[in-house]
Write a protein that holds these residues in place. Structure first.
Motif, mmCIF file in Angstrom:
data_model
loop_
_atom_site.group_PDB
_atom_site.id
_atom_site.type_symbol
_atom_site.label_atom_id
_atom_site.label_comp_id
_atom_site.label_asym_id
_atom_site.label_seq_id
_atom_site.Cartn_x
_atom_site.Cartn_y
_atom_site.Cartn_z
ATOM 1 N N ASN A 110 21.484 -7.613 -14.888
ATOM 2 C CA ASN A 110 20.111 -7.860 -14.463
ATOM 3 C C ASN A 110 19.240 -6.625 -14.644
ATOM 4 N N ALA A 111 19.820 -5.452 -14.384
ATOM 5 C CA ALA A 111 19.052 -4.216 -14.499
ATOM 6 C C ALA A 111 18.630 -3.949 -15.942
ATOM 7 N N ILE A 112 19.537 -4.188 -16.891
ATOM 8 C CA ILE A 112 19.200 -3.947 -18.298
ATOM 9 C C ILE A 112 18.172 -4.966 -18.780
ATOM 10 N N VAL A 113 18.314 -6.203 -18.361
ATOM 11 C CA VAL A 113 17.321 -7.221 -18.728
ATOM 12 C C VAL A 113 15.960 -6.861 -18.126
ATOM 13 N N GLN B 204 36.097 -7.575 -10.240
ATOM 14 C CA GLN B 204 35.863 -8.435 -9.084
ATOM 15 C C GLN B 204 34.917 -9.590 -9.389
ATOM 16 N N GLU B 205 34.243 -9.529 -10.534
ATOM 17 C CA GLU B 205 33.336 -10.612 -10.910
ATOM 18 C C GLU B 205 33.853 -11.414 -12.103
ATOM 19 N N GLY B 206 35.015 -11.045 -12.620
ATOM 20 C CA GLY B 206 35.693 -11.842 -13.628
ATOM 21 C C GLY B 206 34.843 -12.164 -14.846
ATOM 22 N N ILE B 207 34.831 -13.440 -15.220
ATOM 23 C CA ILE B 207 34.121 -13.882 -16.418
ATOM 24 C C ILE B 207 32.625 -13.666 -16.291
ATOM 25 N N LEU B 208 32.100 -13.666 -15.066
ATOM 26 C CA LEU B 208 30.671 -13.433 -14.869
ATOM 27 C C LEU B 208 30.289 -12.012 -15.293
ATOM 28 N N SER B 209 31.211 -11.095 -15.134
ATOM 29 C CA SER B 209 30.972 -9.735 -15.604
ATOM 30 C C SER B 209 30.976 -9.670 -17.128
ATOM 31 N N LEU B 210 31.916 -10.357 -17.753
ATOM 32 C CA LEU B 210 31.982 -10.357 -19.215
ATOM 33 C C LEU B 210 30.761 -11.033 -19.840
ATOM 34 N N MET B 211 30.157 -11.971 -19.112
ATOM 35 C CA MET B 211 28.961 -12.639 -19.629
ATOM 36 C C MET B 211 27.766 -11.699 -19.752
ATOM 37 N N GLN B 212 27.842 -10.526 -19.117
ATOM 38 C CA GLN B 212 26.739 -9.567 -19.228
ATOM 39 C C GLN B 212 26.690 -8.919 -20.610
ATOM 40 N N MET B 213 27.773 -8.992 -21.353
ATOM 41 C CA MET B 213 27.774 -8.427 -22.708
ATOM 42 C C MET B 213 26.792 -9.169 -23.614
ATOM 43 N N PRO B 214 26.846 -10.499 -23.728
ATOM 44 C CA PRO B 214 25.823 -11.175 -24.550
ATOM 45 C C PRO B 214 24.430 -11.109 -23.931
ATOM 46 N N ARG B 215 24.342 -11.114 -22.591
ATOM 47 C CA ARG B 215 23.016 -11.030 -21.955
ATOM 48 C C ARG B 215 22.315 -9.733 -22.325
ATOM 49 N N THR B 216 23.034 -8.617 -22.231
ATOM 50 C CA THR B 216 22.421 -7.324 -22.541
ATOM 51 C C THR B 216 22.135 -7.193 -24.033
ATOM 52 N N THR B 217 22.960 -7.836 -24.861
ATOM 53 C CA THR B 217 22.695 -7.821 -26.299
ATOM 54 C C THR B 217 21.380 -8.544 -26.614
ATOM 55 N N VAL B 218 21.124 -9.644 -25.927
ATOM 56 C CA VAL B 218 19.851 -10.361 -26.100
ATOM 57 C C VAL B 218 18.686 -9.502 -25.612
ATOM 58 N N ALA B 219 18.889 -8.751 -24.525
ATOM 59 C CA ALA B 219 17.834 -7.871 -24.016
ATOM 60 C C ALA B 219 17.484 -6.790 -25.033
ATOM 61 N N ALA C 110 31.316 -2.016 -25.982
ATOM 62 C CA ALA C 110 31.317 -3.153 -26.899
ATOM 63 C C ALA C 110 30.017 -3.937 -26.863
ATOM 64 N N SER C 111 29.040 -3.485 -26.076
ATOM 65 C CA SER C 111 27.770 -4.220 -26.018
ATOM 66 C C SER C 111 26.600 -3.248 -26.120
ATOM 67 N N TYR C 112 25.831 -3.094 -25.073
ATOM 68 C CA TYR C 112 24.543 -2.392 -25.151
ATOM 69 C C TYR C 112 24.669 -0.898 -25.429
ATOM 70 N N ALA C 113 25.818 -0.288 -25.148
ATOM 71 C CA ALA C 113 25.943 1.158 -25.338
ATOM 72 C C ALA C 113 26.000 1.564 -26.808
ATOM 73 N N MET C 114 26.334 0.652 -27.709
ATOM 74 C CA MET C 114 26.433 0.994 -29.130
ATOM 75 C C MET C 114 25.401 0.274 -29.976
ATOM 76 N N LEU C 115 24.325 -0.193 -29.354
ATOM 77 C CA LEU C 115 23.294 -0.933 -30.087
ATOM 78 C C LEU C 115 21.989 -0.172 -30.209
ATOM 79 N N GLY C 116 21.994 1.109 -29.898
ATOM 80 C CA GLY C 116 20.763 1.885 -29.926
ATOM 81 C C GLY C 116 20.269 2.152 -31.337
ATOM 82 N N ASP C 117 18.962 2.357 -31.458
ATOM 83 C CA ASP C 117 18.402 2.812 -32.737
ATOM 84 C C ASP C 117 18.861 4.227 -33.037
ATOM 85 N N VAL C 118 19.024 5.016 -31.975
ATOM 86 C CA VAL C 118 19.559 6.376 -32.091
ATOM 87 C C VAL C 118 20.652 6.515 -31.040
#
Length: 324
Positions: free
Chosen positions: A142-145, A170-185, A210-218
């Motif tokens: 939510n914070a990244i979005v 502790q959040e299981g699959i709901l935590s893994l779902m943040q990977m595509p969410r942050t990629t969309v952000a 594997a998600s938002y940390a390696m998607l930067g322009d720089v």
């Protein structure tokens, strides 16, 4: 009443008794073992003054050093469900959250803020590794979005400091779902034509890498930061081979093309300002706090004859008559 027992002896004991020293005045560098005074360490941005080892730093301390005058405004992040899976291991998930909040003084593992660095307006997000290992849960998603939406609304670049042990179990699959969410952000920023700069700090691992940390322009990293998906110990146990020296560290990744820069924490602010102003087509930042002086015309060189005041016409005529 015994005056010596009730007054003199307690007074003497108070003068010679050992005073309690707070435990947080000194910090031992985990790299070289040097004992560092807390004020000296804070002034050096939690970097060892002896060996330059970069220790963990909280998002608030980082923002205070990053933004002009240490002034920033927090961006509100939507609250997720408190315990969606009713998870429990040795402790209940809400109990672990309360313990982390009490230890860090923060609500969650990511802080989002907006402000200016060298008069350059930005939106910034930073993870707190001391909060449950900076693990990526629904709040972090939510914070990244929220940070991306705020950056698009204000037409500002987004700078993100990553520091995480991966997804929150502790959040299981709901935590893994943040990977595509942050990629969309992140894609929202790219479609809006806004720069997205990632600063990878020690450690950045797991689903965050594997998600938002390696998607930067720089992609920038702090020295000797561990950046990976699976850790070196897991890889060694899997392939049963000795890994190269410095494997998965920032300098190794820079040599192999996964990073653009490895920058010292004290030089990071100036580098971010230069990159941000370059990507947003702005002139270089003015170092001083005052506006630049306006250009003035250079006076032309004058001769002594030109400096003398010109005589008026009547006076000149009288002088010629006198000569005649």
């Amino acid at each position: 009443m015994n005056w010596i027992t009730n007054y003199v002896r307690p007074k003497i004991n108070s003068l010679f008794s050992r005073r309690d020293v707070p435990e947080n005045l000194w910090t031992k560098c985990p790299e070289c073992g040097t004992m560092l005074f807390h004020r000296e360490l804070a002034d050096n941005l939690n970097v060892c003054t002896n060996c330059d080892h970069h220790m963990a730093i909280t998002p608030r301390a980082r923002f205070t050093a990053l933004f002009d005058g240490g002034i920033f405004t927090e961006v509100k992040v939507p609250e997720p469900l408190a315990d969606p899976l009713q998870f429990r291991d040795q402790k209940k998930y809400p109990d672990r959250m309360k313990a982390a909040q009490k230890a860090t003084g923060e609500k969650e593992a990511m802080l989002v803020a907006e402000g200016e660095i060298a008069r350059t307006p930005i939106v910034c997000a930073a993870q707190d590794f001391s909060f449950m290992g900076g693990s990526m849960g629904m709040y972090v998603g939510n914070a990244i979005v929220a940070a991306a939406e705020r950056a698009v609304a204000l037409k500002r670049p987004l700078v993100l400091f990553s520091a995480a042990g991966g997804a929150r179990m502790q959040e299981g699959i709901l935590s893994l779902m943040q990977m595509p969410r942050t990629t969309v952000a992140v894609q929202m920023l790219k479609e809006a034509g806004l720069p997205y700069i990632v600063v990878l700090t020690h450690p950045t691992t797991g689903g965050v890498t594997a998600s938002y940390a390696m998607l930067g322009d720089v992609q920038i990293a702090e020295p000797n930061a561990l950046i990976c998906f699976a850790g070196p110990r897991v890889i060694e146990q899997t392939i049963r081979e000795k890994l190269p020296e410095g494997f998965q560290r920032a300098e190794y990744l820079l040599d192999h093309g996964m990073l653009d820069r490895v920058t010292h924490r004290k030089a990071l602010r100036d580098e971010l300002v230069a990159i941000l102003r370059m990507l947003t087509n702005q002139p270089p930042a003015i170092t001083a706090d005052l506006p630049a002086p306006e250009p003035q015309e250079t006076p032309e060189e004058t001769t002594p004859e030109a400096e003398a005041p010109a005589e008026s016409a009547p006076a000149q005529a009288q002088a010629e008559d006198a000569k005649a």
